[in-house]
Design a protein around this motif. Structure first.
Motif, PDB file in Angstrom:
ATOM      1  N   MET A   1       0.837  -1.178   0.000  1.00 35.77           N
ATOM      2  CA  MET A   1       0.000   0.000   0.000  1.00 35.77           C
ATOM      3  C   MET A   1       0.884   1.244   0.000  1.00 35.77           C
ATOM      4  SD  MET A   1      -2.585   1.120   3.032  1.00 35.77           S
ATOM      5  CE  MET A   1      -4.101   1.829   2.492  1.00 35.77           C
ATOM      6  N   ALA A   2       0.666   2.168  -0.935  1.00 35.07           N
ATOM      7  CA  ALA A   2       1.457   3.390  -1.028  1.00 35.07           C
ATOM      8  C   ALA A   2       1.219   4.259   0.193  1.00 35.07           C
ATOM      9  CB  ALA A   2       1.081   4.149  -2.295  1.00 35.07           C
ATOM     10  N   GLY A   3       2.309   4.849   0.689  1.00 39.37           N
ATOM     11  CA  GLY A   3       2.200   5.731   1.839  1.00 39.37           C
ATOM     12  C   GLY A   3       2.124   5.019   3.171  1.00 39.37           C
ATOM     13  N   GLU A   4       2.183   3.685   3.144  1.00 38.58           N
ATOM     14  CA  GLU A   4       2.112   2.924   4.393  1.00 38.58           C
ATOM     15  C   GLU A   4       3.407   3.099   5.174  1.00 38.58           C
ATOM     16  OE1 GLU A   4       2.028  -1.730   5.681  1.00 38.58           O
ATOM     17  OE2 GLU A   4       0.905  -1.155   3.900  1.00 38.58           O
ATOM     18  N   LEU A   5       3.278   3.376   6.458  1.00 38.92           N
ATOM     19  CA  LEU A   5       4.448   3.545   7.312  1.00 38.92           C
ATOM     20  C   LEU A   5       4.841   2.214   7.911  1.00 38.92           C
ATOM     21  CD1 LEU A   5       3.635   6.859   9.193  1.00 38.92           C
ATOM     22  CD2 LEU A   5       5.192   6.518   7.290  1.00 38.92           C
ATOM     23  N   LYS A   6       6.122   1.955   7.894  1.00 39.85           N
ATOM     24  CA  LYS A   6       6.661   0.748   8.497  1.00 39.85           C
ATOM     25  C   LYS A   6       7.734   1.164   9.486  1.00 39.85           C
ATOM     26  CE  LYS A   6       6.034  -1.881   4.264  1.00 39.85           C
ATOM     27  NZ  LYS A   6       6.716  -2.607   3.205  1.00 39.85           N
ATOM     28  N   SER A   7       7.767   0.499  10.611  1.00 43.95           N
ATOM     29  CA  SER A   7       8.736   0.896  11.631  1.00 43.95           C
ATOM     30  C   SER A   7      10.171   0.746  11.147  1.00 43.95           C
ATOM     31  CB  SER A   7       8.525   0.095  12.918  1.00 43.95           C
ATOM     32  OG  SER A   7       8.771  -1.276  12.688  1.00 43.95           O
ATOM     33  N   ASN A   8      10.437  -0.196  10.255  1.00 44.81           N
ATOM     34  CA  ASN A   8      11.821  -0.393   9.830  1.00 44.81           C
ATOM     35  C   ASN A   8      12.295   0.655   8.827  1.00 44.81           C
ATOM     36  OD1 ASN A   8      10.373  -1.303   7.654  1.00 44.81           O
ATOM     37  ND2 ASN A   8      11.476  -3.236   7.440  1.00 44.81           N
ATOM     38  N   THR A   9      11.441   1.565   8.388  1.00 47.44           N
ATOM     39  CA  THR A   9      11.876   2.610   7.471  1.00 47.44           C
ATOM     40  C   THR A   9      12.281   3.873   8.203  1.00 47.44           C
ATOM     41  OG1 THR A   9       9.649   3.477   7.152  1.00 47.44           O
ATOM     42  CG2 THR A   9      10.400   1.797   5.594  1.00 47.44           C
ATOM     43  N   GLY A 114      25.426   6.238   8.414  1.00 49.34           N
ATOM     44  CA  GLY A 114      24.896   4.919   8.730  1.00 49.34           C
ATOM     45  C   GLY A 114      23.736   4.548   7.844  1.00 49.34           C
ATOM     46  N   LYS A 115      22.870   3.713   8.397  1.00 52.43           N
ATOM     47  CA  LYS A 115      21.733   3.204   7.642  1.00 52.43           C
ATOM     48  C   LYS A 115      20.508   3.126   8.525  1.00 52.43           C
ATOM     49  CE  LYS A 115      24.564   0.345   4.657  1.00 52.43           C
ATOM     50  NZ  LYS A 115      24.815  -0.966   4.109  1.00 52.43           N
ATOM     51  N   THR A 116      19.349   3.140   7.864  1.00 51.26           N
ATOM     52  CA  THR A 116      18.115   2.835   8.578  1.00 51.26           C
ATOM     53  C   THR A 116      18.094   1.332   8.810  1.00 51.26           C
ATOM     54  OG1 THR A 116      16.833   2.410   6.576  1.00 51.26           O
ATOM     55  CG2 THR A 116      16.862   4.697   7.397  1.00 51.26           C
ATOM     56  N   ARG A 117      17.161   0.897   9.589  1.00 51.51           N
ATOM     57  CA  ARG A 117      17.055  -0.535   9.847  1.00 51.51           C
ATOM     58  C   ARG A 117      16.788  -1.318   8.563  1.00 51.51           C
ATOM     59  NH1 ARG A 117      12.827  -2.514  14.155  1.00 51.51           N
ATOM     60  NH2 ARG A 117      12.541  -4.472  13.107  1.00 51.51           N
ATOM     61  N   VAL A 122      21.944   6.973   5.450  1.00 52.17           N
ATOM     62  CA  VAL A 122      21.646   8.251   6.100  1.00 52.17           C
ATOM     63  C   VAL A 122      22.973   8.878   6.525  1.00 52.17           C
ATOM     64  CG1 VAL A 122      20.481   9.395   8.032  1.00 52.17           C
ATOM     65  CG2 VAL A 122      19.476   7.345   7.039  1.00 52.17           C
ATOM     66  N   LYS A 123      23.068  10.189   6.386  1.00 51.08           N
ATOM     67  CA  LYS A 123      24.247  10.910   6.861  1.00 51.08           C
ATOM     68  C   LYS A 123      23.780  12.155   7.599  1.00 51.08           C
ATOM     69  CE  LYS A 123      28.594  12.921   5.247  1.00 51.08           C
ATOM     70  NZ  LYS A 123      29.392  13.204   4.037  1.00 51.08           N
ATOM     71  N   TRP A 169      19.225  11.790   3.415  1.00 49.75           N
ATOM     72  CA  TRP A 169      18.632  10.444   3.306  1.00 49.75           C
ATOM     73  C   TRP A 169      18.969   9.902   1.925  1.00 49.75           C
ATOM     74  CZ3 TRP A 169      16.425   8.315   7.485  1.00 49.75           C
ATOM     75  CH2 TRP A 169      16.026   9.159   8.505  1.00 49.75           C
ATOM     76  N   GLY A 170      19.371   8.653   1.895  1.00 54.29           N
ATOM     77  CA  GLY A 170      19.639   7.995   0.615  1.00 54.29           C
ATOM     78  C   GLY A 170      20.999   8.315   0.026  1.00 54.29           C
TER      79      GLY A 170
END
Length: 173
Positions: A1-9, A114-117, A122-123, A169-170
């Motif tokens: 689903m577009a726009g869905e939030l996930k904790s690992n992001t 570093g990185k997201t989960r 990310v810097k 980000w990215g």
């Protein structure tokens, strides 16, 4: 689903701290990035509360905290302002205070890369940063000393409109 939030992001995972181009070798307890802002509501007679457009930022202070486990004696003046590092005697490093903050005590960039989960890069960077923590080492049996560094980003003359920190980000490492 577009726009869905996930904790690992949204969670930040592992990463490395750098002062300029020098990587902090080991940390324990990682670190922390904060932006402390002071907001002020411009009040006007006849209005019951805050008015859209009448809230200003009076101050903003970005900080990047590092819980440093390993220390390179030759780089000690990079960690704390107002120090002299003498390596003239073969095999020894002598560190003394000189009670003067110099332009070289400000670091152009202190970063956490570093990185997201989820693995997205990310810097976080604080610019023109200076560590204003005191040297405060606890000597304990069965416990290593953690050297706490808190680099505060500093505005520069002529650049007061742009805050001296950024999050990318990215970005590639």
């Amino acid at each position: 689903m577009a726009g869905e939030l996930k904790s690992n992001t949204i969670l930040l995972g592992h990463g490395i701290f750098s002062i300029g181009t020098k990587v902090i070798a080991l940390t324990r307890g990682g670190g922390k990035f904060t932006v402390e802002r002071e907001y002020r509501k411009i009040e006007a007679d006849g209005y019951p509360g805050a008015i859209k457009g009448n809230i200003v930022i009076d101050s903003s202070q970005a900080k990047l905290e590092i819980n440093q486990l390993t220390v390179v004696p030759e780089d000690f003046a990079t960690y704390y302002p107002g120090l002299n590092v003498d390596t003239a005697t073969s095999g020894t490093v002598k560190i003394t205070g000189d009670h003067t903050i110099k332009d070289t005590d400000y670091q152009d960039a202190v970063t956490w890369t570093g990185k997201t989960r989820e693995g997205k890069p990310v810097k976080i960077t604080v610019k023109n940063a200076i560590n204003l923590e005191n040297i405060d080492w606890e000597m304990q049996d069965k416990s290593e000393v953690i050297n706490k560094l808190t680099y505060e980003a500093c505005f520069t003359e002529g650049e007061l409109e742009t805050e001296p920190w950024e999050i990318e980000w990215g970005v590639a490492k």
